[in-house]
Design a protein around this motif. Sequence first.
Motif, PDB file in Angstrom:
ATOM      1  N   LEU A   1     -16.924  -0.458  22.583  1.00 34.65           N
ATOM      2  CA  LEU A   1     -18.025   0.422  22.210  1.00 34.65           C
ATOM      3  C   LEU A   1     -18.754  -0.089  20.977  1.00 34.65           C
ATOM      4  O   LEU A   1     -19.986  -0.042  20.903  1.00 34.65           O
ATOM      5  N   ARG A   2     -18.006  -0.586  20.014  1.00 40.45           N
ATOM      6  CA  ARG A   2     -18.603  -1.034  18.755  1.00 40.45           C
ATOM      7  C   ARG A   2     -19.067  -2.484  18.800  1.00 40.45           C
ATOM      8  O   ARG A   2     -19.640  -2.977  17.833  1.00 40.45           O
ATOM      9  N   LYS A   3     -18.754  -3.181  19.916  1.00 43.58           N
ATOM     10  CA  LYS A   3     -19.062  -4.610  20.032  1.00 43.58           C
ATOM     11  C   LYS A   3     -18.432  -5.380  18.868  1.00 43.58           C
ATOM     12  O   LYS A   3     -19.073  -6.235  18.231  1.00 43.58           O
ATOM     13  N   ALA A   4     -17.182  -5.061  18.601  1.00 43.17           N
ATOM     14  CA  ALA A   4     -16.455  -5.653  17.477  1.00 43.17           C
ATOM     15  C   ALA A   4     -15.272  -6.451  17.991  1.00 43.17           C
ATOM     16  O   ALA A   4     -14.708  -6.142  19.039  1.00 43.17           O
ATOM     17  N   PRO A   5     -14.854  -7.483  17.257  1.00 42.49           N
ATOM     18  CA  PRO A   5     -13.627  -8.195  17.628  1.00 42.49           C
ATOM     19  C   PRO A   5     -12.412  -7.318  17.354  1.00 42.49           C
ATOM     20  O   PRO A   5     -12.466  -6.375  16.556  1.00 42.49           O
ATOM     21  N   LEU A   6     -11.322  -7.634  18.025  1.00 43.20           N
ATOM     22  CA  LEU A   6     -10.086  -6.868  17.887  1.00 43.20           C
ATOM     23  C   LEU A   6      -8.980  -7.778  17.370  1.00 43.20           C
ATOM     24  O   LEU A   6      -8.739  -8.856  17.928  1.00 43.20           O
ATOM     25  N   VAL A   7      -8.329  -7.366  16.305  1.00 43.04           N
ATOM     26  CA  VAL A   7      -7.163  -8.063  15.779  1.00 43.04           C
ATOM     27  C   VAL A   7      -5.934  -7.248  16.167  1.00 43.04           C
ATOM     28  O   VAL A   7      -5.750  -6.125  15.675  1.00 43.04           O
ATOM     29  N   ALA A   8      -5.116  -7.780  17.053  1.00 39.82           N
ATOM     30  CA  ALA A   8      -3.869  -7.124  17.459  1.00 39.82           C
ATOM     31  C   ALA A   8      -2.759  -7.682  16.590  1.00 39.82           C
ATOM     32  O   ALA A   8      -2.379  -8.847  16.712  1.00 39.82           O
ATOM     33  N   LEU A   9      -2.253  -6.855  15.702  1.00 44.02           N
ATOM     34  CA  LEU A   9      -1.311  -7.312  14.682  1.00 44.02           C
ATOM     35  C   LEU A   9       0.080  -6.757  14.962  1.00 44.02           C
ATOM     36  O   LEU A   9       0.264  -5.553  15.129  1.00 44.02           O
ATOM     37  N   HIS A  10       1.047  -7.666  15.001  1.00 53.70           N
ATOM     38  CA  HIS A  10       2.453  -7.265  15.128  1.00 53.70           C
ATOM     39  C   HIS A  10       3.216  -7.839  13.947  1.00 53.70           C
ATOM     40  O   HIS A  10       3.217  -9.042  13.715  1.00 53.70           O
ATOM     41  N   ALA A  11       3.838  -6.967  13.166  1.00 52.44           N
ATOM     42  CA  ALA A  11       4.619  -7.404  12.013  1.00 52.44           C
ATOM     43  C   ALA A  11       6.098  -7.224  12.319  1.00 52.44           C
ATOM     44  O   ALA A  11       6.508  -6.226  12.906  1.00 52.44           O
ATOM     45  N   TRP A  12       6.891  -8.199  11.910  1.00 52.94           N
ATOM     46  CA  TRP A  12       8.320  -8.106  12.187  1.00 52.94           C
ATOM     47  C   TRP A  12       9.120  -8.553  10.970  1.00 52.94           C
ATOM     48  O   TRP A  12       8.650  -9.317  10.134  1.00 52.94           O
ATOM     49  N   THR A  13      10.292  -8.024  10.867  1.00 55.81           N
ATOM     50  CA  THR A  13      11.258  -8.435   9.845  1.00 55.81           C
ATOM     51  C   THR A  13      12.596  -8.635  10.543  1.00 55.81           C
ATOM     52  O   THR A  13      12.737  -8.377  11.743  1.00 55.81           O
ATOM     53  N   THR A  14      13.587  -9.077   9.814  1.00 56.47           N
ATOM     54  CA  THR A  14      14.914  -9.242  10.418  1.00 56.47           C
ATOM     55  C   THR A  14      15.513  -7.912  10.838  1.00 56.47           C
ATOM     56  O   THR A  14      16.473  -7.876  11.614  1.00 56.47           O
ATOM     57  N   TRP A  15      14.941  -6.795  10.370  1.00 55.29           N
ATOM     58  CA  TRP A  15      15.456  -5.483  10.762  1.00 55.29           C
ATOM     59  C   TRP A  15      14.977  -5.070  12.141  1.00 55.29           C
ATOM     60  O   TRP A  15      15.674  -4.322  12.841  1.00 55.29           O
ATOM     61  N   ASN A  16      13.799  -5.503  12.542  1.00 59.33           N
ATOM     62  CA  ASN A  16      13.309  -5.076  13.854  1.00 59.33           C
ATOM     63  C   ASN A  16      13.181  -6.220  14.846  1.00 59.33           C
ATOM     64  O   ASN A  16      12.684  -6.030  15.943  1.00 59.33           O
TER      65      ASN A  16
ATOM     66  N   VAL B   1      10.406 -15.967  16.262  1.00 59.46           N
ATOM     67  CA  VAL B   1       8.949 -15.951  16.280  1.00 59.46           C
ATOM     68  C   VAL B   1       8.446 -15.915  17.711  1.00 59.46           C
ATOM     69  O   VAL B   1       7.528 -15.154  18.058  1.00 59.46           O
ATOM     70  N   GLY B   2       9.048 -16.712  18.577  1.00 59.84           N
ATOM     71  CA  GLY B   2       8.635 -16.738  19.973  1.00 59.84           C
ATOM     72  C   GLY B   2       8.827 -15.402  20.662  1.00 59.84           C
ATOM     73  O   GLY B   2       7.994 -14.971  21.466  1.00 59.84           O
ATOM     74  N   GLU B   3       9.912 -14.715  20.340  1.00 56.55           N
ATOM     75  CA  GLU B   3      10.178 -13.406  20.922  1.00 56.55           C
ATOM     76  C   GLU B   3       9.121 -12.388  20.484  1.00 56.55           C
ATOM     77  O   GLU B   3       8.657 -11.572  21.291  1.00 56.55           O
ATOM     78  N   GLU B   4       8.731 -12.419  19.227  1.00 59.79           N
ATOM     79  CA  GLU B   4       7.736 -11.473  18.738  1.00 59.79           C
ATOM     80  C   GLU B   4       6.358 -11.765  19.328  1.00 59.79           C
ATOM     81  O   GLU B   4       5.597 -10.842  19.630  1.00 59.79           O
ATOM     82  N   GLU B   5       6.021 -13.027  19.513  1.00 55.87           N
ATOM     83  CA  GLU B   5       4.750 -13.371  20.150  1.00 55.87           C
ATOM     84  C   GLU B   5       4.738 -12.912  21.599  1.00 55.87           C
ATOM     85  O   GLU B   5       3.709 -12.441  22.104  1.00 55.87           O
ATOM     86  N   ARG B   6       5.895 -13.042  22.274  1.00 56.73           N
ATOM     87  CA  ARG B   6       5.983 -12.564  23.656  1.00 56.73           C
ATOM     88  C   ARG B   6       5.808 -11.053  23.722  1.00 56.73           C
ATOM     89  O   ARG B   6       5.127 -10.520  24.602  1.00 56.73           O
ATOM     90  N   LEU B   7       6.420 -10.333  22.771  1.00 57.17           N
ATOM     91  CA  LEU B   7       6.284  -8.882  22.725  1.00 57.17           C
ATOM     92  C   LEU B   7       4.820  -8.475  22.579  1.00 57.17           C
ATOM     93  O   LEU B   7       4.339  -7.564  23.261  1.00 57.17           O
ATOM     94  N   LEU B   8       4.102  -9.160  21.703  1.00 54.11           N
ATOM     95  CA  LEU B   8       2.697  -8.845  21.489  1.00 54.11           C
ATOM     96  C   LEU B   8       1.880  -9.104  22.752  1.00 54.11           C
ATOM     97  O   LEU B   8       1.047  -8.286  23.157  1.00 54.11           O
ATOM     98  N   SER B   9       2.132 -10.241  23.392  1.00 51.25           N
ATOM     99  CA  SER B   9       1.390 -10.581  24.612  1.00 51.25           C
ATOM    100  C   SER B   9       1.656  -9.569  25.717  1.00 51.25           C
ATOM    101  O   SER B   9       0.734  -9.162  26.446  1.00 51.25           O
ATOM    102  N   GLU B  10       2.891  -9.130  25.853  1.00 50.39           N
ATOM    103  CA  GLU B  10       3.229  -8.154  26.890  1.00 50.39           C
ATOM    104  C   GLU B  10       2.569  -6.809  26.617  1.00 50.39           C
ATOM    105  O   GLU B  10       2.127  -6.120  27.538  1.00 50.39           O
ATOM    106  N   ALA B  11       2.497  -6.421  25.347  1.00 53.31           N
ATOM    107  CA  ALA B  11       1.885  -5.140  25.006  1.00 53.31           C
ATOM    108  C   ALA B  11       0.389  -5.127  25.325  1.00 53.31           C
ATOM    109  O   ALA B  11      -0.182  -4.073  25.631  1.00 53.31           O
TER     110      ALA B  11
END
Length: 295
Positions: A173-188, A209-219
């Motif tokens: 709607l806003r014609k804006a780019p989207l930043v999909a941000l996933h933050a992770w620590t050793t706790w999550n 790192v690879g697991e968190e990138e996969r999680l983001l892509s799947e979401a």
Amino acid sequence: MSGVVVAGVDGSASSLAAVEEAAREARSRGAGLRVVHAFIWPALHVPLGPPPSGPAGGGLRNLADRVVAEAVERARAAAPEVEVSHAVVTGEPLTVLEAQSRAAELVVVGSRGMGGFVGLLVGSTAVHLAAHGRCPVLVVREQSSAEGPIVLGVDGSAAGGPAVDFAFAEAELRKAPLVALHAWTTWNAPMPAPQDVSMPYANPPGALVGEEERLLSEALAGHQERHPGVVVEHRVVHGGTREALIEASRSAQLVVTGARGRGGFAGLLLGSVSQALLHHAHCPVAVVRGAEARH
């Protein structure tokens, strides 16, 4: 019109900024705007009309009408093409706006209203609606960057799915780019590799790192195809979610988050990340509850 955007107003500077944002939201959605003021005084059984010795335009009811009239004027100036309706509804703000959210596409409020205590960063109405609203709630904190991206907090939980839907639609709607941000620590993140790499549960170097990138892509899977015009940046950050999203909000025009993520305690309606954003983000914050919120 495809629906209605509701703006809650109380005469404060924060609510007037919110009604202007709500008018722009309504314009981009092809929706109408409904300006609502919660009028609590009748429930307290106090005189509503002008005092006998005062001016004819005095009194609480006339004050409420002036609050709404000013808000309507600001809305029409911000988006002249939007159809604006208004109402003064008897009741306290939390109950009135929650009821309004049942038939709205979006409810927009300021971060702090007339009843806020000095020193509070965000008022009780905004926090309550974020936890209980039956549609997405947009809380206007500070003037957003008109050229900035939409920032979406992603944690991979099922509860965060509606927030992903909302963020993609809003970016379109806003014609804006989207930043999909996933933050992770050793706790999550997944458990780290044991010292003996021959053990069956060992993770190879870089697996976290690879697991968190996969999680983001799947979401985000499927959303890019439904919104091909939205430019999406995948951003995986090693650090605290709250800190990462607050920092990203400095250059954003909007931050979108779910009400609760995978780290929340059962029974909580609003998680620590969304609460932190409501208090500390540098731009407006949209809190999107799960699909069950409308039932």
